[in-house]
Design a protein around this motif. Structure first.
Motif, PDB file in Angstrom:
ATOM      1  N   LYS A 169       0.861  -1.189   0.000  1.00  9.00           N
ATOM      2  CA  LYS A 169       0.000   0.000   0.000  1.00  9.00           C
ATOM      3  C   LYS A 169       0.894   1.235   0.000  1.00  9.00           C
ATOM      4  CE  LYS A 169      -3.978   0.313   0.647  1.00  9.00           C
ATOM      5  NZ  LYS A 169      -5.143   0.436  -0.291  1.00  9.00           N
ATOM      6  N   ILE A 170       0.750   2.070  -1.013  1.00  7.52           N
ATOM      7  CA  ILE A 170       1.590   3.267  -1.158  1.00  7.52           C
ATOM      8  C   ILE A 170       0.741   4.521  -0.979  1.00  7.52           C
ATOM      9  CG2 ILE A 170       3.062   4.611  -2.713  1.00  7.52           C
ATOM     10  CD1 ILE A 170       3.854   2.051  -4.081  1.00  7.52           C
ATOM     11  N   LYS A 171       1.266   5.468  -0.216  1.00 10.81           N
ATOM     12  CA  LYS A 171       0.649   6.790  -0.119  1.00 10.81           C
ATOM     13  C   LYS A 171       1.498   7.763  -0.925  1.00 10.81           C
ATOM     14  CE  LYS A 171       1.046   9.597   3.442  1.00 10.81           C
ATOM     15  NZ  LYS A 171       0.912  10.312   4.737  1.00 10.81           N
ATOM     16  N   VAL A 172       0.852   8.478  -1.814  1.00  9.23           N
ATOM     17  CA  VAL A 172       1.532   9.444  -2.681  1.00  9.23           C
ATOM     18  C   VAL A 172       1.048  10.848  -2.326  1.00  9.23           C
ATOM     19  CG1 VAL A 172       2.067  10.099  -5.052  1.00  9.23           C
ATOM     20  CG2 VAL A 172       1.522   7.710  -4.519  1.00  9.23           C
ATOM     21  N   ASP A 173       1.961  11.692  -1.840  1.00  6.33           N
ATOM     22  CA  ASP A 173       1.637  13.094  -1.589  1.00  6.33           C
ATOM     23  C   ASP A 173       2.099  13.909  -2.780  1.00  6.33           C
ATOM     24  OD1 ASP A 173       0.518  12.875   1.063  1.00  6.33           O
ATOM     25  OD2 ASP A 173       2.539  12.443   1.768  1.00  6.33           O
ATOM     26  N   LEU A 174       1.202  14.728  -3.321  1.00 10.66           N
ATOM     27  CA  LEU A 174       1.526  15.520  -4.507  1.00 10.66           C
ATOM     28  C   LEU A 174       1.383  17.006  -4.234  1.00 10.66           C
ATOM     29  CD1 LEU A 174      -0.659  12.997  -5.662  1.00 10.66           C
ATOM     30  CD2 LEU A 174       0.806  13.532  -7.604  1.00 10.66           C
ATOM     31  N   VAL A 175       2.130  17.802  -4.991  1.00 11.93           N
ATOM     32  CA  VAL A 175       2.000  19.257  -4.961  1.00 11.93           C
ATOM     33  C   VAL A 175       1.803  19.741  -6.384  1.00 11.93           C
ATOM     34  CG1 VAL A 175       3.349  19.604  -2.863  1.00 11.93           C
ATOM     35  CG2 VAL A 175       4.531  19.553  -5.067  1.00 11.93           C
ATOM     36  N   PHE A 176       1.049  20.832  -6.523  1.00 15.82           N
ATOM     37  CA  PHE A 176       0.844  21.417  -7.849  1.00 15.82           C
ATOM     38  C   PHE A 176       1.968  22.415  -8.087  1.00 15.82           C
ATOM     39  CE2 PHE A 176      -1.169  24.069 -11.102  1.00 15.82           C
ATOM     40  CZ  PHE A 176      -1.608  23.072 -11.964  1.00 15.82           C
TER      41      PHE A 176
ATOM     42  N   GLN B  80       3.207   2.295   3.168  1.00 17.00           N
ATOM     43  CA  GLN B  80       2.381   2.158   4.356  1.00 17.00           C
ATOM     44  C   GLN B  80       2.281   0.723   4.857  1.00 17.00           C
ATOM     45  OE1 GLN B  80      -1.275   4.275   2.977  1.00 17.00           O
ATOM     46  NE2 GLN B  80      -0.780   5.729   4.618  1.00 17.00           N
ATOM     47  N   THR B  81       2.700  -0.224   4.038  1.00 18.45           N
ATOM     48  CA  THR B  81       2.668  -1.623   4.453  1.00 18.45           C
ATOM     49  C   THR B  81       3.818  -1.963   5.386  1.00 18.45           C
ATOM     50  OG1 THR B  81       1.569  -2.293   2.398  1.00 18.45           O
ATOM     51  CG2 THR B  81       2.702  -4.023   3.639  1.00 18.45           C
ATOM     52  N   HIS B  82       4.979  -1.343   5.137  1.00 19.39           N
ATOM     53  CA  HIS B  82       6.172  -1.697   5.917  1.00 19.39           C
ATOM     54  C   HIS B  82       6.701  -0.555   6.783  1.00 19.39           C
ATOM     55  CE1 HIS B  82       6.142  -4.314   2.266  1.00 19.39           C
ATOM     56  NE2 HIS B  82       6.282  -5.243   3.197  1.00 19.39           N
ATOM     57  N   GLY B  83       6.042   0.552   6.828  1.00 14.64           N
ATOM     58  CA  GLY B  83       6.509   1.667   7.642  1.00 14.64           C
ATOM     59  C   GLY B  83       5.551   2.837   7.560  1.00 14.64           C
ATOM     60  N   ASP B  84       5.902   3.917   8.247  1.00 14.17           N
ATOM     61  CA  ASP B  84       5.008   5.079   8.246  1.00 14.17           C
ATOM     62  C   ASP B  84       5.728   6.389   7.929  1.00 14.17           C
ATOM     63  OD1 ASP B  84       6.475   5.286  10.527  1.00 14.17           O
ATOM     64  OD2 ASP B  84       4.776   5.341  11.912  1.00 14.17           O
ATOM     65  N   THR B  85       7.000   6.309   7.550  1.00 14.50           N
ATOM     66  CA  THR B  85       7.717   7.525   7.146  1.00 14.50           C
ATOM     67  C   THR B  85       8.000   7.475   5.652  1.00 14.50           C
ATOM     68  OG1 THR B  85       9.902   6.558   7.635  1.00 14.50           O
ATOM     69  CG2 THR B  85       8.802   7.799   9.406  1.00 14.50           C
TER      70      THR B  85
END
Length: 211
Positions: free
Chosen positions: A175-182, A195-200
């Motif tokens: 599970k990947i979280k992708v933070d984006l900026v315009f 997010q599967t193996h850590g939180d940073t």
């Protein structure tokens, strides 16, 4: 008959009007640059430049539904490019992480990446910061696929968005979280978090490594 008295009266009236106009404008045409404060134009330029930068950081003026679709499509585009890059074709295509970085990552991410590279140059006999690849979330890659791309949040005013997705690699799912900026008129990756193996996130870890 020629009326000298009337002519004198008109003459003095004209002189008075001329003097009044000269006094009001100080001998200059109204609206000239000299009549403005010395730093007036500079202030206007700075204000305009600030407005342009703020506008560039904010997302386009669209409905939230339209922006959500844009962000989802952008993340799909990014991971389609990742899969194409890491799946060499019959012509012997080589992997180019640099191409993906430059095309899809934010300026802040690229700055951190460059600083890590400079620090790693001074290492002798050590691996350096990267023991895995953030684009495939692992050391190896096979059967890559991105599924369930979902926009979790979006802030048009700040030009920020967060997306999650399921990343398939070598038979496992992350599970990947992708933070984006315009940024520069398009959505760019500013952070990637497994997010599967850590939180940073990877960028956060890079900056911690540089301290």
């Amino acid at each position: 008959m020629f009326n000298v008295k009337r002519m004198k009266k008109h003459f003095f009236v004209l002189i008075g009007l001329a003097a009044l106009l000269m006094g009001c404008n100080n001998g200059k045409n109204s609206g000239t640059a000299e009549a403005q404060p010395a730093n007036g134009s500079e202030t206007q330029v700075v204000a305009a430049d600030t407005a342009v930068k703020a506008a560039d950081q904010a997302a386009p003026a669209k409905t939230r539904e339209e922006l959500t679709k844009d962000v989802e499509a952008r993340v799909r585009e990014i991971y389609d490019a990742v899969i194409a890059t890491y799946t060499p074709d019959a012509t012997g295509q080589t992997i180019s992480k640099a191409r993906l970085d430059e095309r899809f990552c934010s300026d802040d991410w690229l700055a951190a990446l460059k600083a890590v590279g400079e620090k790693d140059k001074n290492l002798e006999g050590e691996i350096g910061f990267f023991e895995a690849d953030y684009w495939v979330m692992g050391q190896d890659f096979q059967n890559l696929k991105a599924e369930n791309i979902k926009v979790e949040s979006i802030s048009p005013e700040e030009g920020k968005a967060t997306v999650t997705l399921d990343w398939h690699n070598c038979g496992s799912v992350t599970k990947i979280k992708v933070d984006l900026v315009f940024e520069n008129n398009e959505w760019k990756i500013d952070e990637l978090t497994d997010q599967t193996h850590g939180d940073t996130g990877w960028k956060a870890d890079m900056k911690d490594y540089l301290k």
